[in-house]
Design an enzyme around this catalytic site. Structure first.
Site, mmCIF file in Angstrom:
data_model
loop_
_atom_site.group_PDB
_atom_site.id
_atom_site.type_symbol
_atom_site.label_atom_id
_atom_site.label_comp_id
_atom_site.label_asym_id
_atom_site.label_seq_id
_atom_site.Cartn_x
_atom_site.Cartn_y
_atom_site.Cartn_z
ATOM 1 N N CYS A 181 0.850 -1.189 0.000
ATOM 2 C CA CYS A 181 0.000 0.000 0.000
ATOM 3 C C CYS A 181 0.885 1.237 0.000
ATOM 4 O O CYS A 181 2.054 1.202 0.398
ATOM 5 C CB CYS A 181 -0.887 0.017 1.240
ATOM 6 S SG CYS A 181 -2.052 -1.351 1.321
ATOM 7 N N GLU A 221 0.852 3.731 1.989
ATOM 8 C CA GLU A 221 1.334 4.066 3.328
ATOM 9 C C GLU A 221 2.634 3.333 3.659
ATOM 10 O O GLU A 221 3.559 3.925 4.217
ATOM 11 C CB GLU A 221 0.279 3.719 4.397
ATOM 12 C CG GLU A 221 -0.998 4.508 4.288
ATOM 13 C CD GLU A 221 -2.089 3.797 3.500
ATOM 14 O OE1 GLU A 221 -3.267 3.999 3.826
ATOM 15 O OE2 GLU A 221 -1.763 3.057 2.543
ATOM 16 N N ARG A 228 -10.677 10.924 -5.487
ATOM 17 C CA ARG A 228 -11.431 10.038 -4.591
ATOM 18 C C ARG A 228 -11.273 10.416 -3.127
ATOM 19 O O ARG A 228 -11.989 9.916 -2.274
ATOM 20 C CB ARG A 228 -11.022 8.577 -4.809
ATOM 21 C CG ARG A 228 -11.473 8.051 -6.158
ATOM 22 C CD ARG A 228 -11.153 6.590 -6.349
ATOM 23 N NE ARG A 228 -9.719 6.367 -6.336
ATOM 24 C CZ ARG A 228 -9.126 5.334 -5.725
ATOM 25 N NH1 ARG A 228 -9.842 4.446 -5.084
ATOM 26 N NH2 ARG A 228 -7.816 5.198 -5.780
ATOM 27 N N CYS A 245 -5.779 0.337 5.680
ATOM 28 C CA CYS A 245 -6.283 -1.031 5.799
ATOM 29 C C CYS A 245 -5.755 -1.656 7.100
ATOM 30 O O CYS A 245 -4.903 -1.083 7.785
ATOM 31 C CB CYS A 245 -5.859 -1.863 4.590
ATOM 32 S SG CYS A 245 -4.087 -2.272 4.531
ATOM 33 N N TRP A 264 3.724 -6.056 18.454
ATOM 34 C CA TRP A 264 4.794 -6.872 17.892
ATOM 35 C C TRP A 264 6.071 -6.073 17.931
ATOM 36 O O TRP A 264 6.062 -4.859 17.677
ATOM 37 C CB TRP A 264 4.479 -7.239 16.446
ATOM 38 C CG TRP A 264 5.562 -8.039 15.787
ATOM 39 C CD1 TRP A 264 5.725 -9.385 15.810
ATOM 40 C CD2 TRP A 264 6.642 -7.522 14.994
ATOM 41 N NE1 TRP A 264 6.830 -9.737 15.081
ATOM 42 C CE2 TRP A 264 7.430 -8.607 14.575
ATOM 43 C CE3 TRP A 264 7.039 -6.246 14.617
ATOM 44 C CZ2 TRP A 264 8.558 -8.466 13.787
ATOM 45 C CZ3 TRP A 264 8.169 -6.104 13.832
ATOM 46 C CH2 TRP A 264 8.913 -7.214 13.426
#
Length: 158
Positions: free
Chosen positions: A61, A63, A89, A95, A134
């Site tokens: 992506c 990002e 858009r 995500c 993590w």
């Protein structure tokens, strides 16, 4: 769930404009491989950009590309990130994979995203309540365990 968010700053608007210019300059069509642009701001104010690389195997992506660009350029502390779609858009929220990466590597980062009240800035920690953390050294661990980054006591006020 009520997620704390804040109004956009002039710096946030600048970040959105940067991501929009990036995707507009590099898009290759609605069905192309490059349809999203992202911009991330370092603690020093410098902006780094990224463009997605769509692929059927799950390419990165925008990002994640922006995070890699920032890191490769020497930025270690990042403050805000945004993703913008091509063809007007607008701003998109990250995500799940991007949220987890942001949470793990930059737990203090703010994300600009659309809300029912318009575009707002939200801390990644507030988008990931009770998330699994993590680290490279410790692997996966429950939120707030073996990590001072996720501890409630360390949360700054909105």
């Amino acid at each position: 769930m009520n997620i704390p968010c804040r109004e956009l700053t002039p710096e946030d608007l600048e970040l959105i404009a940067f991501a929009k210019r990036l995707v507009d300059a590099n898009t290759d069509g609605e069905e192309g491989a490059h349809t999203m642009g992202a911009a991330v701001r370092g603690a020093d104010g410098k902006i780094y950009g990224g463009i997605n690389v769509y692929h059927f195997t799950g390419g990165p992506c925008a990002e994640l590309v922006a995070l890699g660009h920032a890191r490769a350029s020497g930025a270690r502390e990042l403050t805000t990130i945004v993703a913008v779609g091509n063809f007007e858009r607008g701003v998109f929220d990250p995500c799940g994979r991007d949220r987890q990466v942001l949470f793990d590597y930059h737990p203090g980062i703010r994300v600009i995203l659309p809300t029912p009240d318009g575009l707002r800035s939200v801390r990644i920690r507030d988008l990931m309540p009770l998330a699994t953390g993590w680290t490279i050294d410790g692997g996966a661990h429950p939120f707030g365990v073996n990590s001072t980054e996720g501890a409630e006591a360390d949360r700054p006020a909105v």
